[in-house]
Design a protein around this motif. Structure first.
Motif, mmCIF file in Angstrom:
data_model
loop_
_atom_site.group_PDB
_atom_site.id
_atom_site.type_symbol
_atom_site.label_atom_id
_atom_site.label_comp_id
_atom_site.label_asym_id
_atom_site.label_seq_id
_atom_site.Cartn_x
_atom_site.Cartn_y
_atom_site.Cartn_z
ATOM 1 N N THR A 49 0.587 -1.262 0.156
ATOM 2 C CA THR A 49 -0.084 0.410 -0.486
ATOM 3 C C THR A 49 1.016 0.743 -0.418
ATOM 4 O O THR A 49 2.257 0.936 0.322
ATOM 5 N N CYS A 51 0.430 5.545 1.389
ATOM 6 C CA CYS A 51 -0.019 5.878 1.346
ATOM 7 C C CYS A 51 0.589 7.176 1.177
ATOM 8 O O CYS A 51 1.277 8.119 1.044
ATOM 9 N N SER A 59 -4.353 15.534 5.544
ATOM 10 C CA SER A 59 -5.784 15.174 5.230
ATOM 11 C C SER A 59 -4.159 13.923 3.663
ATOM 12 O O SER A 59 -3.163 13.918 3.909
ATOM 13 N N PHE A 61 -4.268 10.018 1.576
ATOM 14 C CA PHE A 61 -5.650 8.621 1.148
ATOM 15 C C PHE A 61 -4.138 8.011 0.911
ATOM 16 O O PHE A 61 -3.381 8.021 1.028
ATOM 17 N N CYS A 62 -4.654 6.246 0.731
ATOM 18 C CA CYS A 62 -3.908 5.303 0.556
ATOM 19 C C CYS A 62 -4.324 4.365 -0.961
ATOM 20 O O CYS A 62 -5.760 4.077 -0.599
ATOM 21 N N LEU A 63 -3.075 3.821 -1.229
ATOM 22 C CA LEU A 63 -4.087 2.983 -2.722
ATOM 23 C C LEU A 63 -2.978 1.575 -2.689
ATOM 24 O O LEU A 63 -2.158 1.453 -1.978
#
Length: 65
Positions: A49, A51, A59, A61-63
């Motif tokens: 993952t 981030c 803020s 977000f993770c992929l």
């Protein structure tokens, strides 16, 4: 009529309490951290993952790779 609202509120509170106990946090070691110049964004590589964290607004977000 108030009894129905009370029963619904209790059922809702029970459901929220049960849902909160099911949350599990998985801790991972950060493999690499990349700071992007001029963008205030940091990329954290966790293996499977990635981030991205924006430092001024905090803020994130993770992929998954």
């Amino acid at each position: 009529m108030k009894k129905i609202y009370l029963i619904l509120a209790l059922l809702l509170a029970t459901g929220v309490g049960y849902g909160a106990t099911q949350i599990q946090i998985k801790m991972e070691q950060v493999k690499t951290i990349t700071q992007y110049a001029g963008a205030n964004i940091a990329r954290y590589d966790l293996g499977d993952t990635e981030c991205f964290v924006e430092s001024t607004s905090h803020s994130m977000f993770c992929l998954r790779k």
